[in-house]
Design a protein around this motif. Structure first.
Motif, PDB file in Angstrom:
ATOM      1  N   LEU A  81       0.789  -1.342   0.020  1.00 14.26           N
ATOM      2  CA  LEU A  81      -0.175   0.128  -0.012  1.00 14.26           C
ATOM      3  C   LEU A  81       0.856   1.097   0.032  1.00 14.26           C
ATOM      4  N   LEU A  82       0.663   2.148  -0.869  1.00 10.24           N
ATOM      5  CA  LEU A  82       1.349   3.455  -1.019  1.00 10.24           C
ATOM      6  C   LEU A  82       0.041   4.381  -1.208  1.00 10.24           C
ATOM      7  N   GLU A  83      -0.335   4.810  -0.217  1.00 11.41           N
ATOM      8  CA  GLU A  83      -1.561   5.656  -0.276  1.00 11.41           C
ATOM      9  C   GLU A  83      -1.325   7.072  -1.043  1.00 11.41           C
ATOM     10  N   LEU A  84      -2.409   7.202  -1.829  1.00  8.17           N
ATOM     11  CA  LEU A  84      -2.502   8.251  -2.731  1.00  8.17           C
ATOM     12  C   LEU A  84      -3.864   8.883  -2.514  1.00  8.17           C
ATOM     13  N   HIS A  85      -3.847  10.444  -2.508  1.00 11.71           N
ATOM     14  CA  HIS A  85      -5.463  10.949  -2.458  1.00 11.71           C
ATOM     15  C   HIS A  85      -5.792  11.196  -3.763  1.00 11.71           C
ATOM     16  N   ASP A  86      -4.866  11.280  -4.948  1.00  3.42           N
ATOM     17  CA  ASP A  86      -5.189  11.577  -6.300  1.00  3.42           C
ATOM     18  C   ASP A  86      -4.309  10.626  -7.313  1.00  3.42           C
ATOM     19  N   VAL A  87      -4.554   9.518  -7.804  1.00  2.00           N
ATOM     20  CA  VAL A  87      -3.749   8.910  -8.522  1.00  2.00           C
ATOM     21  C   VAL A  87      -3.249   9.369  -9.642  1.00  2.00           C
ATOM     22  N   GLU A  98       9.262   8.151  -4.495  1.00  2.00           N
ATOM     23  CA  GLU A  98      10.712   8.601  -4.421  1.00  2.00           C
ATOM     24  C   GLU A  98      11.048   8.097  -2.692  1.00  2.00           C
ATOM     25  N   THR A  99      10.154   8.957  -1.938  1.00  2.00           N
ATOM     26  CA  THR A  99      10.351   8.683  -0.545  1.00  2.00           C
ATOM     27  C   THR A  99      10.289   7.208  -0.152  1.00  2.00           C
ATOM     28  N   TRP A 100       9.277   6.512  -0.667  1.00  2.00           N
ATOM     29  CA  TRP A 100       9.058   5.063  -0.385  1.00  2.00           C
ATOM     30  C   TRP A 100      10.329   4.380  -1.036  1.00  2.00           C
ATOM     31  N   LEU A 101      10.795   4.533  -1.942  1.00  2.00           N
ATOM     32  CA  LEU A 101      12.091   3.726  -2.361  1.00  2.00           C
ATOM     33  C   LEU A 101      13.184   4.174  -1.711  1.00  2.00           C
ATOM     34  N   LEU A 102      13.665   5.426  -1.385  1.00  2.00           N
ATOM     35  CA  LEU A 102      14.614   5.853  -0.608  1.00  2.00           C
ATOM     36  C   LEU A 102      14.715   5.278   0.761  1.00  2.00           C
ATOM     37  N   ALA A 106      17.088  -0.410   1.380  1.00  2.00           N
ATOM     38  CA  ALA A 106      18.014  -1.561   2.001  1.00  2.00           C
ATOM     39  C   ALA A 106      17.154  -2.872   1.983  1.00  2.00           C
ATOM     40  N   GLU A 107      15.981  -2.823   2.240  1.00  2.00           N
ATOM     41  CA  GLU A 107      15.059  -4.153   2.460  1.00  2.00           C
ATOM     42  C   GLU A 107      14.353  -4.513   1.182  1.00  2.00           C
ATOM     43  N   LEU A 108      14.420  -3.768   0.216  1.00  2.00           N
ATOM     44  CA  LEU A 108      13.917  -4.161  -1.097  1.00  2.00           C
ATOM     45  C   LEU A 108      15.090  -4.523  -1.834  1.00  2.00           C
ATOM     46  N   LEU A 109      16.138  -3.921  -1.775  1.00  2.00           N
ATOM     47  CA  LEU A 109      17.311  -4.558  -2.711  1.00  2.00           C
ATOM     48  C   LEU A 109      18.532  -4.725  -1.517  1.00  2.00           C
ATOM     49  N   PRO A 110      18.647  -5.725  -1.168  1.00  2.00           N
ATOM     50  CA  PRO A 110      19.921  -6.071  -0.274  1.00  2.00           C
ATOM     51  C   PRO A 110      21.094  -5.962  -0.734  1.00  2.00           C
ATOM     52  N   HIS A 111      21.094  -6.203  -1.892  1.00  2.00           N
ATOM     53  CA  HIS A 111      22.464  -5.921  -2.698  1.00  2.00           C
ATOM     54  C   HIS A 111      22.997  -4.641  -3.112  1.00  2.00           C
ATOM     55  N   GLY A 112      22.029  -3.580  -2.747  1.00  2.00           N
ATOM     56  CA  GLY A 112      22.575  -2.358  -3.102  1.00  2.00           C
ATOM     57  C   GLY A 112      21.347  -1.651  -4.055  1.00  2.00           C
ATOM     58  N   VAL A 113      21.162  -0.388  -4.076  1.00  2.00           N
ATOM     59  CA  VAL A 113      20.299   0.294  -5.003  1.00  2.00           C
ATOM     60  C   VAL A 113      20.800   1.570  -5.462  1.00  2.00           C
ATOM     61  N   GLN A 114      20.554   1.828  -6.727  1.00  2.00           N
ATOM     62  CA  GLN A 114      20.932   3.095  -7.401  1.00  2.00           C
ATOM     63  C   GLN A 114      19.657   3.531  -7.682  1.00  2.00           C
ATOM     64  N   TYR A 115      19.330   4.846  -7.270  1.00  2.00           N
ATOM     65  CA  TYR A 115      17.967   5.242  -7.612  1.00  2.00           C
ATOM     66  C   TYR A 115      18.172   6.711  -8.358  1.00  2.00           C
ATOM     67  N   VAL A 116      17.850   6.747  -9.464  1.00  2.00           N
ATOM     68  CA  VAL A 116      18.102   8.080 -10.041  1.00  2.00           C
ATOM     69  C   VAL A 116      16.945   8.713 -10.431  1.00  2.00           C
ATOM     70  N   PRO A 117      16.188   9.781  -9.719  1.00  2.00           N
ATOM     71  CA  PRO A 117      15.070  10.211  -9.993  1.00  2.00           C
ATOM     72  C   PRO A 117      14.978  10.839 -11.370  1.00  2.00           C
TER      73      PRO A 117
END
Length: 119
Positions: A81-87, A98-102, A106-117
């Motif tokens: 669940l990633l609650e949104l008021h307006d999809v 972005e907030t959720w990913l950052l 560590a939990e989502l990708l235990p081998h590391g993550v590189q996120y480029v918005p």
């Protein structure tokens, strides 16, 4: 580097409806199932997180995740669940994702993550 697929459930295309407009199952031709069939393996993805925008969609998300797990038992598929008021509010969606990913990288990708918005 781990590879993660994040997608939203699509109520109108991921699911079938009965004559009364109620839930009739997961659409085998829906976009999330189709992506798994056509792209997941050759893109070397390791995990799929299905996002849904409000608590009323939880059963839909769980049905879709379960259907994908049955068809692709070796794949890691979760719903969240990633609650949104307006999809359709891109600024809200972008900020929440972005907030959720950052916060959970560590939990989502235990081998590391590189996120480029995107800009």
């Amino acid at each position: 580097m781990s590879r993660l697929l994040v997608s939203w459930i699509a109520l109108k295309t991921d699911f079938l409806t009965n004559e009364q407009g109620g839930f009739a199952g997961v659409n085998p031709q829906g976009p999330n199932v189709g992506f798994h069939r056509r792209h997941f393996a050759h893109l070397h993805l390791e995990r799929h997180v299905l996002l849904y925008a409000n608590a009323k969609q939880e059963n839909y998300a769980e049905h879709l995740a379960a259907a994908l797990r049955r068809e692709f038992p070796a794949r890691i598929i979760d719903s969240q669940l990633l609650e949104l008021h307006d999809v359709i509010d891109l600024a809200e969606v972008k900020t929440k994702v972005e907030t959720w990913l950052l916060a959970g990288s560590a939990e989502l990708l235990p081998h590391g993550v590189q996120y480029v918005p995107t800009r």
